[in-house]
Write a protein that holds these residues in place. Structure first.
Motif, short mmCIF file in Angstrom:
data_model
loop_
_atom_site.label_atom_id
_atom_site.label_comp_id
_atom_site.label_asym_id
_atom_site.label_seq_id
_atom_site.Cartn_x
_atom_site.Cartn_y
_atom_site.Cartn_z
N PRO A 64 66.72 63.65 68.58
CA PRO A 64 65.53 64.50 68.43
C PRO A 64 65.48 65.12 67.04
CG PRO A 64 67.21 65.61 69.74
CD PRO A 64 67.70 64.21 69.50
N ILE A 65 64.26 65.39 66.59
CA ILE A 65 64.14 66.09 65.31
C ILE A 65 64.39 67.57 65.58
CG2 ILE A 65 62.49 64.44 64.33
CD1 ILE A 65 60.50 66.98 64.62
N VAL A 108 63.29 80.38 64.68
CA VAL A 108 63.38 79.63 65.93
C VAL A 108 63.83 78.21 65.61
CG1 VAL A 108 62.12 78.89 67.99
CG2 VAL A 108 61.44 81.01 66.82
N ARG A 109 64.89 77.76 66.27
CA ARG A 109 65.33 76.38 66.11
C ARG A 109 64.78 75.59 67.29
NH1 ARG A 109 71.37 73.74 65.73
NH2 ARG A 109 70.69 71.80 64.75
N ILE A 110 64.09 74.53 66.98
CA ILE A 110 63.37 73.74 67.99
C ILE A 110 63.81 72.29 67.89
CG2 ILE A 110 61.07 72.99 68.74
CD1 ILE A 110 60.04 75.59 67.29
N ALA A 111 64.02 71.65 69.04
CA ALA A 111 64.36 70.23 69.09
C ALA A 111 63.28 69.51 69.91
CB ALA A 111 65.73 70.02 69.73
N CYS A 112 62.69 68.49 69.30
CA CYS A 112 61.65 67.70 69.96
C CYS A 112 61.94 66.22 69.74
CB CYS A 112 60.28 68.01 69.36
SG CYS A 112 59.65 69.64 69.75
N PRO A 113 61.47 65.37 70.68
CA PRO A 113 61.73 63.93 70.52
C PRO A 113 61.09 63.36 69.25
CG PRO A 113 60.82 64.41 72.71
CD PRO A 113 60.79 65.68 71.92
N LEU A 115 58.08 64.30 65.81
CA LEU A 115 57.32 65.30 65.07
C LEU A 115 55.99 65.59 65.76
CD1 LEU A 115 57.57 67.08 62.62
CD2 LEU A 115 56.57 65.26 61.24
N GLU A 116 55.39 64.58 66.35
CA GLU A 116 54.13 64.77 67.07
C GLU A 116 54.29 65.78 68.21
OE1 GLU A 116 51.52 62.08 70.11
OE2 GLU A 116 52.27 61.09 68.30
N ASN A 117 55.42 65.72 68.91
CA ASN A 117 55.68 66.67 69.99
C ASN A 117 55.78 68.10 69.43
OD1 ASN A 117 57.21 63.98 70.76
ND2 ASN A 117 56.53 64.95 72.65
N TYR A 118 56.45 68.23 68.30
CA TYR A 118 56.57 69.54 67.67
C TYR A 118 55.20 70.07 67.27
CZ TYR A 118 57.46 73.18 64.27
OH TYR A 118 57.44 74.36 63.60
N HIS A 119 54.39 69.23 66.70
CA HIS A 119 53.05 69.66 66.27
C HIS A 119 52.23 70.14 67.46
CE1 HIS A 119 48.87 69.21 64.85
NE2 HIS A 119 49.40 69.77 63.77
N ARG A 120 52.27 69.40 68.58
CA ARG A 120 51.55 69.82 69.79
C ARG A 120 52.08 71.16 70.31
NH1 ARG A 120 51.61 64.31 71.51
NH2 ARG A 120 53.36 64.75 72.88
N THR A 138 57.29 75.86 58.88
CA THR A 138 58.19 74.84 59.40
C THR A 138 59.14 74.33 58.34
OG1 THR A 138 56.53 74.13 61.00
CG2 THR A 138 58.23 72.54 60.44
N ASN A 139 60.41 74.25 58.70
CA ASN A 139 61.43 73.65 57.85
C ASN A 139 62.14 72.60 58.69
OD1 ASN A 139 61.51 75.62 55.43
ND2 ASN A 139 61.55 76.95 57.21
N ILE A 140 61.97 71.35 58.33
CA ILE A 140 62.58 70.26 59.10
C ILE A 140 64.03 70.10 58.67
CG2 ILE A 140 62.52 67.78 59.59
CD1 ILE A 140 59.48 67.94 59.26
N GLU A 141 64.88 70.03 59.66
CA GLU A 141 66.31 69.82 59.41
C GLU A 141 66.52 68.36 59.00
OE1 GLU A 141 69.97 69.40 62.42
OE2 GLU A 141 68.98 71.34 62.51
N LEU A 142 67.05 68.15 57.81
CA LEU A 142 67.28 66.79 57.33
C LEU A 142 68.67 66.28 57.72
CD1 LEU A 142 65.72 67.13 53.76
CD2 LEU A 142 64.66 66.22 55.87
#
Length: 160
Positions: A64-65, A108-113, A115-120, A138-142
């Motif tokens: 997950p991202i 807030v640290r968020i895990a989604c399958p 990026l589209e899920n995160y956006h929704r 938003t800061n995406i964990e690389l």
């Protein structure tokens, strides 16, 4: 509660390996297995040990991202804060949420399958006036260099 040398050694060992046997723990603290078990149970009963869990390799879940979202609320009135915090505490995608100082109110640290899920997800949060969100950055964990593995346990005093 006052933690002695044996308690600190037990906490450090259990934080590294929550499945350590009572026998192996007793050898670390030089106590009988019964005395060690009693100490561990006491630490659990007093809430010093909050629980045990498995640490899962993220790749087994489809990688997950992970996103760090800085969230600012429109106002700080208790009903708004409570609704937001309840949402964060119950959203399965939220893996950590911290009140922070500075320009934003929460990290807030968020895990989604995907990026589209995160956006929704964040679009739904922003569209919900009850949550009172002003802005999300938003800061995406690389890459994760080190994952949270527990809090530093103070070193017990040396025996003479």
């Amino acid at each position: 509660m006052e933690l002695d040398r044996a308690d600190l050694v037990l906490l450090d060992a259990l934080q590294r390996d929550g499945r350590a046997t009572i026998q192996s723990l007793s050898e670390l603290v030089n106590l009988s297995a019964r005395a060690t078990l009693n100490r561990v149970r006491k630490l659990e009963a007093q809430g010093v040990i909050e629980g045990y869990r498995a640490v899962i390799d993220r790749r087994a879940l489809g990688e997950p991202i992970c996103v760090f979202a800085e969230v600012a609320l429109k106002d700080q009135r208790q009903p708004v804060v409570q609704r937001f915090e309840k949402k964060m505490a119950t959203a399965p995608e939220v893996v950590a949420c911290h009140v922070i100082s500075g320009r934003y109110d929460y990290l807030v640290r968020i895990a989604c399958p995907h990026l589209e899920n995160y956006h929704r997800l964040i679009s739904a949060w922003l569209d919900d006036p009850a949550l009172g969100i002003e802005k999300i950055v938003t800061n995406i964990e690389l890459q994760t260099i080190r994952e949270f593995a527990g809090f530093p346990v103070p070193r017990p005093p040396r025996r003479h």
